[in-house]
Design an enzyme around this catalytic site. Structure first.
Site, PDB file in Angstrom:
ATOM      1  N   ASP A 149      -1.469  -0.341   5.172  1.00  0.00           N
ATOM      2  CA  ASP A 149      -1.939   1.041   5.098  1.00  0.00           C
ATOM      3  C   ASP A 149      -1.457   1.851   6.299  1.00  0.00           C
ATOM      4  O   ASP A 149      -0.993   2.989   6.151  1.00  0.00           O
ATOM      5  CB  ASP A 149      -3.463   1.068   5.014  1.00  0.00           C
ATOM      6  CG  ASP A 149      -4.034   2.476   4.990  1.00  0.00           C
ATOM      7  OD1 ASP A 149      -3.889   3.147   3.951  1.00  0.00           O
ATOM      8  OD2 ASP A 149      -4.598   2.903   5.999  1.00  0.00           O
ATOM      9  N   ASP A 202       0.837  -1.194   0.000  1.00  0.00           N
ATOM     10  CA  ASP A 202       0.000   0.000   0.000  1.00  0.00           C
ATOM     11  C   ASP A 202       0.876   1.249   0.000  1.00  0.00           C
ATOM     12  O   ASP A 202       2.060   1.201   0.335  1.00  0.00           O
ATOM     13  CB  ASP A 202      -0.902   0.019   1.236  1.00  0.00           C
ATOM     14  CG  ASP A 202      -2.222   0.754   0.989  1.00  0.00           C
ATOM     15  OD1 ASP A 202      -2.332   1.433  -0.057  1.00  0.00           O
ATOM     16  OD2 ASP A 202      -3.129   0.655   1.823  1.00  0.00           O
ATOM     17  N   GLY A 203       0.278   2.375  -0.415  1.00  0.00           N
ATOM     18  CA  GLY A 203       0.971   3.658  -0.437  1.00  0.00           C
ATOM     19  C   GLY A 203       0.103   4.744   0.160  1.00  0.00           C
ATOM     20  O   GLY A 203      -1.124   4.586   0.295  1.00  0.00           O
ATOM     21  N   GLU A 245       2.203   3.453  -3.910  1.00  0.00           N
ATOM     22  CA  GLU A 245       1.655   2.127  -4.203  1.00  0.00           C
ATOM     23  C   GLU A 245       2.635   1.303  -5.053  1.00  0.00           C
ATOM     24  O   GLU A 245       2.863   0.116  -4.793  1.00  0.00           O
ATOM     25  CB  GLU A 245       0.328   2.273  -4.958  1.00  0.00           C
ATOM     26  CG  GLU A 245      -0.747   3.059  -4.231  1.00  0.00           C
ATOM     27  CD  GLU A 245      -1.642   2.196  -3.368  1.00  0.00           C
ATOM     28  OE1 GLU A 245      -1.353   0.984  -3.248  1.00  0.00           O
ATOM     29  OE2 GLU A 245      -2.610   2.729  -2.808  1.00  0.00           O
ATOM     30  N   HIS A 262      -9.571  -0.120   3.579  1.00  0.00           N
ATOM     31  CA  HIS A 262     -10.297   0.344   4.770  1.00  0.00           C
ATOM     32  C   HIS A 262     -11.573  -0.465   4.996  1.00  0.00           C
ATOM     33  O   HIS A 262     -12.585   0.070   5.426  1.00  0.00           O
ATOM     34  CB  HIS A 262     -10.651   1.828   4.644  1.00  0.00           C
ATOM     35  CG  HIS A 262      -9.464   2.712   4.455  1.00  0.00           C
ATOM     36  ND1 HIS A 262      -8.512   2.909   5.431  1.00  0.00           N
ATOM     37  CD2 HIS A 262      -9.055   3.446   3.393  1.00  0.00           C
ATOM     38  CE1 HIS A 262      -7.585   3.732   4.986  1.00  0.00           C
ATOM     39  NE2 HIS A 262      -7.880   4.067   3.746  1.00  0.00           N
TER      40      HIS A 262
END
Length: 333
Positions: free
Chosen positions: A130, A8-9, A43, A120
């Site tokens: 995240d 994730d980014g 990402e 999320h």
């Protein structure tokens, strides 16, 4: 045995302080970032570092990713881009091509698959990646080095081997540490517009609920109220762009009121639906920030193509957390 990892980014301002991370378990993860970058660059760097960190294993790798931009870039579009000399269908250069070229090279001879997961939404690996990517971006925003994590056993720089982890999968790897992202051309012009990259939004389709959101509650730990407000203001911009009303409900006061660039009156729902507010932001220049006790005023300049606007937002502490209670966008000239 297949290695399963989430990548994730995160970018605060997009472009702004940026972070990336991949996560397998609490003992096997890695993170880094830059002082200025974009979400898409984060990402991509997470995927690249994961590929490099696991290259020595010879094991199949399944990458969980909430970015359609990354998955489509690697699995659908990259072959055509290479044939066209890293040009898109409209003849323009592919954004982030330095990172994409490195990913292409790192995929050579590997058994790698991608799986999209909704961001999320409670997926434990995605949430952990995240949190670490956002933590790295927040660290750079505060002028600190992020916690890089232990990396993968046997990877160069891994703390599993007793060596310092540093901020890259190997010492000197391009784009893995401080400074600017590997996609230097994008960084030089302030990063690629918004989250969209080369296609439509690569947002996370977030559906958070309740009284807390992963990664946003941690903003309360920043050194100053101004630092908290700057971090959360970047999240407001991001949530507006990807039409994420749940995140906005968390960030905005129940009494929130706003004024749009065309002079229209806005509440939380209409801010999320505003076409003008949702248009891609090409760059942000902070003009001022003022602290008045328990209230913070922010003012900054945003660029959307040839147009620019001044955004002023007011934040205050409500029921133990900072929320925006007024926000106005004024078109320039």
């Amino acid at each position: 045995m297949t290695i399963i990892a989430a990548a994730d980014g995160s970018a605060l301002g997009n472009p702004g302080p940026a972070g990336w991370a991949w996560y397998i378990d609490d003992n096997t993860w890695h993170a880094g970032g830059w002082k200025r970058g974009t979400n898409n660059q984060g990402e991509l760097m997470a995927v690249l570092d994961l590929l490099r960190s696991t290259a020595h294993t010879g094991e199949p790798l399944r990458i969980l990713c909430d970015s359609q931009y990354v998955i489509n870039s690697v699995t659908k579009w990259m072959k055509g881009w290479k044939k066209k000399g890293w040009k898109k269908a409209d003849g323009k250069p592919v954004l982030n091509q330095d990172l994409l070229k490195d990913i292409d090279a790192a995929l050579e001879g590997r058994d790698v698959s991608f799986e999209w997961v909704k961001g999320h939404a409670g997926h434990p690996l995605n949430e952990a990646a995240d949190d670490r990517a956002r933590g790295a971006a927040t660290a750079y925003q505060g002028g600190k080095e992020p916690d890089a994590g232990p990396s993968y056993p046997g990877a160069a720089g891994s703390t599993h081997d007793g060596a310092a982890s540093g901020s890259g999968a190997a010492a000197g790897q391009r784009g893995a540490g401080t400074g600017t992202p590997a996609s230097s051309s994008a960084a030089a012009r302030g990063g690629e517009p918004g989250r969209g990259g080369d296609t439509a939004s690569s947002g996370t389709d977030a559906e958070p609920s309740g009284d807390s959101l992963p990664g946003l509650d941690e903003a309360a730990g920043l050194a100053t109220p101004v630092g908290v407000a700057l971090t959360l203001e970047a999240e407001v911009m991001d949530a507006v762009e990807r039409q994420d009303p749940e995140t906005l409900r968390f960030l905005l006061s129940p009494s929130f009121r706003g004024v749009g660039a065309a002079g229209e009156l806005l509440d939380a729902a209409s801010l999320a639906a505003s076409e003008a507010a949702r248009s891609t932001v090409d760059g942000v220049e902070r003009l001022a920030e003022e602290l008045h006790g328990e209230v913070v005023q922010l003012a900054y300049l945003v660029f959307r193509g040839p147009a620019s606007s001044v955004i002023t937002s007011w934040w205050r502490r409500e029921s133990g957390r900072w929320r925006c209670f007024f926000r106005q966008e004024t078109a320039r000239g």
